[in-house]
Design an enzyme around this catalytic site. Sequence first.
Site, short mmCIF file in Angstrom:
data_model
loop_
_atom_site.label_atom_id
_atom_site.label_comp_id
_atom_site.label_asym_id
_atom_site.label_seq_id
_atom_site.Cartn_x
_atom_site.Cartn_y
_atom_site.Cartn_z
N CYS A 65 3.52 5.00 -5.61
CA CYS A 65 3.79 4.51 -4.25
C CYS A 65 2.70 4.97 -3.29
O CYS A 65 2.57 6.16 -3.00
CB CYS A 65 5.16 5.03 -3.82
SG CYS A 65 5.52 4.84 -2.07
N CYS A 68 3.91 6.83 -0.19
CA CYS A 68 4.38 8.16 -0.59
C CYS A 68 3.20 9.13 -0.69
O CYS A 68 3.27 10.27 -0.22
CB CYS A 68 5.10 8.12 -1.93
SG CYS A 68 6.59 7.11 -1.96
#
Length: 147
Positions: A65, A68
């Site tokens: 991600c 993230c």
Amino acid sequence: MIIACPHCAGLNRIPAEKLAAAPVCGKCKQPLFSGQPVDITSANFANLVQKSELPIVLDFWASWCGPCLNFAPVFSQAARELEPNFRFGKINTEQQQQLAAQFQIRSIPTLMLFQQGTMIAQLAGALPKSQFYQWLQQNAAKLNSVS
């Protein structure tokens, strides 16, 4: 206060006024505060999130991600700057699928603030540092009403 060790998940009773005095775990003798996010797993979740009286901010994330990964340095900086007022924990949703399912994580990163197992606040998405700190500050007022 009951504080869970980030290394062995052992529970420690520490007077609140001594949290800033670099307390160590009575079980493993490691520092209770390292200024680093703690990896939260199914094995240590109960002690670190539910039984510990210290508020904990959880970051549900995954290695693939992009947002993230971009948010990770902000989260780590918060751990360095805001411990021992908060504990910071990271839950890898790929490795901890049971926890991700338990909290119905649909998008990542997802941030959650807990105190003694009670979710105080939740937010989906990565934030710049100033907005993340503002979110923490806004929700810190709710912490006192839980304890």
